[in-house]
Design an enzyme around this catalytic site. Structure first.
Site, mmCIF file in Angstrom:
data_model
loop_
_atom_site.group_PDB
_atom_site.id
_atom_site.type_symbol
_atom_site.label_atom_id
_atom_site.label_comp_id
_atom_site.label_asym_id
_atom_site.label_seq_id
_atom_site.Cartn_x
_atom_site.Cartn_y
_atom_site.Cartn_z
ATOM 1 N N HIS A 58 -52.805 49.182 -15.780
ATOM 2 C CA HIS A 58 -51.395 48.801 -15.536
ATOM 3 C C HIS A 58 -50.626 48.819 -16.848
ATOM 4 O O HIS A 58 -50.791 47.938 -17.695
ATOM 5 C CB HIS A 58 -51.308 47.417 -14.889
ATOM 6 N N HIS A 60 -46.730 50.455 -18.916
ATOM 7 C CA HIS A 60 -45.384 51.063 -18.819
ATOM 8 C C HIS A 60 -45.160 51.902 -20.068
ATOM 9 O O HIS A 60 -44.652 51.410 -21.077
ATOM 10 C CB HIS A 60 -44.310 49.980 -18.694
ATOM 11 N N GLN A 153 -38.008 50.592 -10.537
ATOM 12 C CA GLN A 153 -37.824 49.334 -11.278
ATOM 13 C C GLN A 153 -36.685 48.475 -10.707
ATOM 14 O O GLN A 153 -36.770 47.255 -10.674
ATOM 15 C CB GLN A 153 -37.532 49.661 -12.753
ATOM 16 N N HIS A 211 -46.000 46.554 -7.950
ATOM 17 C CA HIS A 211 -45.735 45.298 -8.632
ATOM 18 C C HIS A 211 -45.469 44.304 -7.502
ATOM 19 O O HIS A 211 -44.486 44.452 -6.782
ATOM 20 C CB HIS A 211 -44.488 45.416 -9.512
ATOM 21 N N GLU A 214 -44.566 39.258 -8.631
ATOM 22 C CA GLU A 214 -44.568 38.848 -10.049
ATOM 23 C C GLU A 214 -43.479 37.796 -10.191
ATOM 24 O O GLU A 214 -42.366 38.068 -10.656
ATOM 25 C CB GLU A 214 -44.308 40.040 -10.977
ATOM 26 N N ASP A 310 -50.129 46.033 -19.313
ATOM 27 C CA ASP A 310 -48.733 46.008 -18.865
ATOM 28 C C ASP A 310 -47.746 46.489 -19.928
ATOM 29 O O ASP A 310 -47.047 47.461 -19.711
ATOM 30 C CB ASP A 310 -48.343 44.609 -18.376
ATOM 31 N N TRP A 316 -40.212 43.404 -22.459
ATOM 32 C CA TRP A 316 -40.866 42.267 -21.816
ATOM 33 C C TRP A 316 -41.873 41.569 -22.723
ATOM 34 O O TRP A 316 -42.240 40.428 -22.487
ATOM 35 C CB TRP A 316 -41.574 42.734 -20.531
HETATM 36 FE FE FE2 Z 1 -45.786 46.104 -14.838
#
Ligand code: FE2
Length: 431
Positions: A58, A60, A153, A211, A214, A310, A316
């Site tokens: 996982h 990005h 997203q 996702h 979350e 992630d 993030w």
């Molecule tokens: Fe993610």
């Protein structure tokens, strides 16, 4: 018999010591205590741990290494991160996305991370990041397996062109169907997005990785719909719920019904401890909730659970370094799960288990498989997690593609040894 390479005196992840590993034509040809044969190259493993490569299920890659562009996330929340990414998106260029991704892949290789499932945002009508990462996927193929997920997203229904863009991205060659049901406008639209996305996966014969939940909202229950749809459409192990953090906050009675439903459906789960221990609980005062899903409970029911990274230096999360042992280490603390068995499991959760979730062919230290492996400066998998061990050698298809000197400190202490190797501090403990 002449081999290309023999690694001598390695410790295997299952505990076998003193093993020689022979490589021929990019594949593992033999694993035995003593291989009596010639080889073009002989490498001494010095009893250190030989591991299959790390796998990050996982990530990005379109956002990685963009920290500070165009500004920092001040609240530290998921929602400010999404807003910030929205500010950055119009400024992205194909070249910048590809260059950051390639730099990240260099870092990944140095850490023995040779397979990554990366979500790629498809809400930009230009599909700029999709095209950049498809190019990167081709370029890194000799040394890293990059699997891409079409990720809406801004919401599959909430973003006006996401549905069309998602199909376009899949047509261009993106591998997996993504989604973000907890970001849709309503719970009902979130559940509808799960149904729609699972149907696309079933129709196209693809995997789906959402996702999912979350959130700290205990009523975010989209994993229930995911399990139901995976069961209805016979997706089984092709369907994955990522994050699942709302499960942390759910009522135990409800979870007692949910967990068997998840197990029955055959779906996989991915926890992302680095990011969710920092993103979640931000609206709490004290006590402040942790952001880990219920890893131990899902494992107990046989649900395939893996650990993902992630984010690395993006809107993030400002830290990270492509180090999957760092992810395993954080999972031990965040869950928490400190038994020897559980710590040992975290090693599998960043190697063998995500390799199965990605469906990697020829993965693993067995005869006939790809000669992809990492020599770690550790005596066993638990020590590798404890030390976030140095990757001494990274081997892909039989060739050394990264090499790091062992960590060794010279000491100047009266009456003490003159050097210190951090590995092998507890040789009496078995796994
Ligand atoms: Fe993610």
């Amino acid at each position: 018999m002449q081999f290309d390479t023999i690694l001598r005196d390695a410790t295997m992840p299952d505990g076998r010591k003193g093993q020689d590993v022979a490589i021929a034509a990019g594949r593992i040809a033999a694993i035995e205590p003593r291989i009596e044969a010639e080889a073009r190259q002989v490498i001494g493993a010095r009893g250190y741990l030989l591991s299959p490569p790390f796998v990050d299920c996982h990530f990005h890659m379109d956002a990685t290494l963009s920290l500070g562009l165009p500004r920092l996330n001040l609240s530290g929340t998921l929602l400010e991160g999404i807003a910030l990414w929205g500010e950055l998106k119009p400024q992205l260029t194909h070249e910048a996305v590809a260059e950051r991704a390639l730099r990240y892949c260099d870092l990944a290789v140095s850490q023995g991370l040779l397979a990554v499932r990366s979500h790629v945002d498809i809400c930009d009508d230009r599909l700029l990041a999709v095209e950049a990462l498809l190019e990167v996927k081709k370029r890194v193929k000799p040394y890293l397996d990059l699997q891409l997920v079409a990720f809406p997203q801004d919401g599959y229904f909430r973003s006006p062109s996401a549905a069309e863009n998602l199909e376009r991205a899949l047509d261009l060659g993106v591998d997996v169907v993504g989604g973000i049901p907890h970001f849709e406008r309503t719970m009902a639209e979130g559940a509808a997005s799960v149904r729609a996305l699972c149907e696309i996966a079933a129709r196209r014969g693809l995997m789906v990785d959402l996702h999912c939940d979350e959130s700290d909202d205990p009523l975010s229950r989209h994993v229930e719909t995911l399990a139901c749809e995976a069961h209805r459409l016979c997706l089984g192990g092709r369907a994955t719920g990522s994050h699942l953090t709302s499960m942390h906050s759910m009522d135990n009675y409800y979870v007692s019904k949910l967990l068997p439903l998840i197990a029955e459906s055959g779906i996989c789960a991915i926890a992302n401890p680095l990011i969710n221990l920092t993103l979640q609980g931000r609206h709490d005062t004290y006590p402040r909730r942790r952001g880990m899903t219920r890893v131990a409970e899902m494992r107990a029911l046989g649900v395939p659970v893996a650990l993902g990274q992630d984010c690395v230096m993006d809107p993030w999360y400002g830290l990270g370094g492509a180090d999957m042992l760092d992810v395993a280490h954080m999972a031990v603390h965040g869950a928490p799960m400190t038994s020897r068995e559980a710590i040992r499991w975290t090693f599998d959760a960043v190697t063998e288990i995500p390799a199965r979730i990605l469906g990697l062919d020829g993965y693993g230290l067995a005869i006939g498989n790809n000669a992809d492996m990492v020599l770690l400066q550790a005596a066993d998998p638990i020590e590798a997690v404890r030390l976030r061990a140095t990757r001494l050698l990274v081997i892909r298809r039989g060739e050394i593609i990264a090499r790091t000197p062992p960590r060794e400190t010279e000491l100047s202490l009266t009456g003490r040894p003159s050097s210190l190797d951090p590995a092998s501090y507890a040789p009496g403990l078995s796994q």
